[in-house]
Design a protein around this motif. Sequence first.
Motif, PDB file in Angstrom:
ATOM      1  N   LEU A 115       6.976   6.150  -2.078  1.00 45.66           N
ATOM      2  CA  LEU A 115       7.647   5.877  -0.920  1.00 45.66           C
ATOM      3  C   LEU A 115       8.042   7.318  -0.260  1.00 45.66           C
ATOM      4  N   ASP A 116       8.323   8.123  -1.197  1.00 45.62           N
ATOM      5  CA  ASP A 116       9.106   9.552  -0.560  1.00 45.62           C
ATOM      6  C   ASP A 116       7.975  10.090   0.407  1.00 45.62           C
ATOM      7  N   GLN A 117       6.540   9.934  -0.136  1.00 45.16           N
ATOM      8  CA  GLN A 117       5.629  10.597   0.876  1.00 45.16           C
ATOM      9  C   GLN A 117       5.139   9.900   2.167  1.00 45.16           C
ATOM     10  N   ILE A 118       5.672   8.767   2.133  1.00 45.98           N
ATOM     11  CA  ILE A 118       5.680   7.830   3.384  1.00 45.98           C
ATOM     12  C   ILE A 118       6.784   8.268   4.174  1.00 45.98           C
ATOM     13  N   LEU A 119       8.051   8.478   3.622  1.00 40.85           N
ATOM     14  CA  LEU A 119       9.148   8.787   4.272  1.00 40.85           C
ATOM     15  C   LEU A 119       9.154  10.093   5.316  1.00 40.85           C
ATOM     16  N   GLU A 120       8.336  11.067   4.512  1.00 39.44           N
ATOM     17  CA  GLU A 120       8.175  12.310   4.813  1.00 39.44           C
ATOM     18  C   GLU A 120       6.910  12.679   5.595  1.00 39.44           C
ATOM     19  N   LEU A 175       9.163   2.885   6.445  1.00 39.05           N
ATOM     20  CA  LEU A 175       8.230   2.700   5.557  1.00 39.05           C
ATOM     21  C   LEU A 175       8.718   1.068   4.991  1.00 39.05           C
ATOM     22  N   VAL A 176       7.718   0.293   4.205  1.00 37.80           N
ATOM     23  CA  VAL A 176       8.323  -1.035   3.756  1.00 37.80           C
ATOM     24  C   VAL A 176       7.865  -0.989   2.165  1.00 37.80           C
ATOM     25  N   THR A 177       8.672  -1.465   1.275  1.00 37.81           N
ATOM     26  CA  THR A 177       8.562  -1.390  -0.195  1.00 37.81           C
ATOM     27  C   THR A 177       7.432  -2.438  -0.696  1.00 37.81           C
ATOM     28  N   LYS A 178       7.082  -2.179  -1.869  1.00 39.31           N
ATOM     29  CA  LYS A 178       6.006  -2.971  -2.219  1.00 39.31           C
ATOM     30  C   LYS A 178       6.818  -4.526  -2.399  1.00 39.31           C
ATOM     31  N   SER A 179       6.297  -5.840  -1.846  1.00 44.94           N
ATOM     32  CA  SER A 179       6.852  -6.871  -2.077  1.00 44.94           C
ATOM     33  C   SER A 179       7.433  -7.066  -3.462  1.00 44.94           C
ATOM     34  N   ALA A 180       8.807  -7.097  -3.447  1.00 43.79           N
ATOM     35  CA  ALA A 180       9.597  -7.127  -4.911  1.00 43.79           C
ATOM     36  C   ALA A 180       9.880  -8.829  -5.214  1.00 43.79           C
ATOM     37  N   THR A 181       9.915  -8.932  -6.539  1.00 47.97           N
ATOM     38  CA  THR A 181      10.271  -9.935  -7.261  1.00 47.97           C
ATOM     39  C   THR A 181      11.644  -9.802  -8.085  1.00 47.97           C
ATOM     40  N   PRO A 182      12.361 -10.837  -8.629  1.00 48.71           N
ATOM     41  CA  PRO A 182      13.446 -10.513  -9.201  1.00 48.71           C
ATOM     42  C   PRO A 182      13.479  -9.355 -10.455  1.00 48.71           C
ATOM     43  N   VAL A 227       0.814  -1.095   0.042  1.00 46.23           N
ATOM     44  CA  VAL A 227      -0.022  -0.143  -0.010  1.00 46.23           C
ATOM     45  C   VAL A 227       0.959   1.176   0.050  1.00 46.23           C
ATOM     46  N   TYR A 228       0.516   2.013  -1.138  1.00 46.99           N
ATOM     47  CA  TYR A 228       1.322   3.432  -1.114  1.00 46.99           C
ATOM     48  C   TYR A 228       2.799   3.080  -1.002  1.00 46.99           C
ATOM     49  N   CYS A 229       3.340   2.324  -1.880  1.00 42.27           N
ATOM     50  CA  CYS A 229       4.816   1.985  -1.783  1.00 42.27           C
ATOM     51  C   CYS A 229       5.303   1.445  -3.075  1.00 42.27           C
ATOM     52  N   GLN A 230       4.476   1.545  -4.299  1.00 41.07           N
ATOM     53  CA  GLN A 230       5.212   1.271  -5.486  1.00 41.07           C
ATOM     54  C   GLN A 230       6.017   1.890  -6.165  1.00 41.07           C
ATOM     55  N   TYR A 255      13.777  -1.152  -5.719  1.00 43.12           N
ATOM     56  CA  TYR A 255      13.365  -0.834  -4.278  1.00 43.12           C
ATOM     57  C   TYR A 255      14.964  -1.073  -3.553  1.00 43.12           C
ATOM     58  N   LEU A 256      15.700  -1.878  -3.938  1.00 46.34           N
ATOM     59  CA  LEU A 256      16.910  -1.933  -3.215  1.00 46.34           C
ATOM     60  C   LEU A 256      17.553  -0.688  -3.382  1.00 46.34           C
ATOM     61  N   GLU A 257      17.753  -0.002  -4.703  1.00 45.47           N
ATOM     62  CA  GLU A 257      18.334   1.055  -4.723  1.00 45.47           C
ATOM     63  C   GLU A 257      17.670   2.323  -4.097  1.00 45.47           C
ATOM     64  N   TYR A 258      16.466   2.400  -3.925  1.00 45.51           N
ATOM     65  CA  TYR A 258      15.605   3.351  -3.276  1.00 45.51           C
ATOM     66  C   TYR A 258      16.081   3.200  -1.727  1.00 45.51           C
ATOM     67  N   ALA A 259      15.908   1.960  -1.127  1.00 43.64           N
ATOM     68  CA  ALA A 259      16.216   1.747   0.116  1.00 43.64           C
ATOM     69  C   ALA A 259      17.782   2.074   0.823  1.00 43.64           C
ATOM     70  N   ILE A 260      18.711   1.851  -0.135  1.00 42.05           N
ATOM     71  CA  ILE A 260      20.136   2.230   0.097  1.00 42.05           C
ATOM     72  C   ILE A 260      20.265   3.703   0.092  1.00 42.05           C
ATOM     73  N   ALA A 261      19.538   4.422  -0.893  1.00 41.87           N
ATOM     74  CA  ALA A 261      19.618   6.069  -1.022  1.00 41.87           C
ATOM     75  C   ALA A 261      18.840   6.620  -0.001  1.00 41.87           C
ATOM     76  N   HIS A 262      17.991   5.969   1.021  1.00 43.44           N
ATOM     77  CA  HIS A 262      17.376   6.676   1.701  1.00 43.44           C
ATOM     78  C   HIS A 262      17.308   6.284   3.336  1.00 43.44           C
ATOM     79  N   GLN A 263      18.355   5.172   3.529  1.00 40.97           N
ATOM     80  CA  GLN A 263      18.148   4.462   4.883  1.00 40.97           C
ATOM     81  C   GLN A 263      18.976   5.282   5.907  1.00 40.97           C
ATOM     82  N   ALA A 264      19.555   6.444   5.438  1.00 37.71           N
ATOM     83  CA  ALA A 264      20.094   7.314   6.305  1.00 37.71           C
ATOM     84  C   ALA A 264      19.323   7.974   7.548  1.00 37.71           C
ATOM     85  N   ASP A 265      18.157   8.314   6.945  1.00 39.71           N
ATOM     86  CA  ASP A 265      16.976   8.988   7.494  1.00 39.71           C
ATOM     87  C   ASP A 265      16.582   8.343   8.667  1.00 39.71           C
TER      88      ASP A 265
END
Length: 310
Positions: A30-35, A42-49, A22-25, A81-91
């Motif tokens: 994702l930015d809206q949840i983060l802020e 936040l949790v990202t949409k369940s990912a597949t390879p 939900v709200y994490c595609q 989602y891995l790229e997004y998470a790595i870029a934003h995990q400092a917050d």
Amino acid sequence: TTMTASIAGFTFDDILLNAAGVYCQTTEELDQILEAPGAGSLVTKSATPMERPGNPGVRYADMALGSINSMGLPNLSLDYYLEYAIAHQADKPLFLSIAGLSKDDNLQMLREIQASDFNGLVELNLSCPNVPGKPQTGYDFDTTRQILTEAFTFFKKPLGVKLPPYFDIAHFDMIAAVLNDFPLAFVNTINSIGNGLMVNPDTDTAMIAPKGGFGGLGGAIAKPTALANVRGLRQRLNPEIKIIGTGGVKDGRDVYDLILCGADLVSVGTTLHQEGPTVFNRLKHELETEMKVKAYDDVAQFRGQLQTLD
Ligand SMILES: CC(C)(C)CCc1c(C(=O)O)[nH]c(=O)[nH]c1=O
């Protein structure tokens, strides 16, 4: 009032987050949840390879009783989602959700995450499908044990599982017996109540298109099952395995009830889908109000303290 929790050494300054799916595609969502004020992670949409479009046609609907969905795992791929998470995990500590379509998919994604700079938490979605003819993985206790056994031979980052709802007390015992054998950081309970069906009264048709209208149920209808699964697992799991309570959160009292049953964090699905990210600040203030009524100034004072009548 203190409304914090810690999982795997991470401190969450707010205990609310979105439910996976939900709200994490996209990065915009994702930015809206983060802020969002009141959201602690936040949790990202369940990912597949690989990227997936998901099911065609109307695949989500809201009804008085809650929501029904058969999205079909639409997602932009693990790498996205891995790229997004790595870029934003400092917050703040973030959750990366994965849902492989096979055991090998799940293990391959865990290997990629283990080799990456991601330092948040991974939520393995056990509602992921199993071999045809067998129930979803979360209902196949041997397969669940097998996946976790193989995962923990190489995966060293904080790992939790997203569980489907259980309805038979023997199943609470069985899944807890499996999970207690592993150094899991958390469980997130519950996922949607599987394979419900809702009817459109104007057209006498199913509400959603995929799977003949069968889909996972969320919202108000899920609350009693969510409370029972949080409570049942809290009573059975090792105390080091923390609990994210999910299901049926509409107002602050619903958040309070999940904490009372044992939840450390609380995630919001259907109501977030309906209201948007302002829901977190509303729920946070409503929880604070409820805590004041009960003369609590820290969630730790009532977490898991549900009293029974006997
Ligand atoms: C149901 C699956 C498609 C196998 C997993 C993804 C998922 C979905 C979905 O993407 O349809 N919907 C849910 O309510 N929960 C889920 O875990």
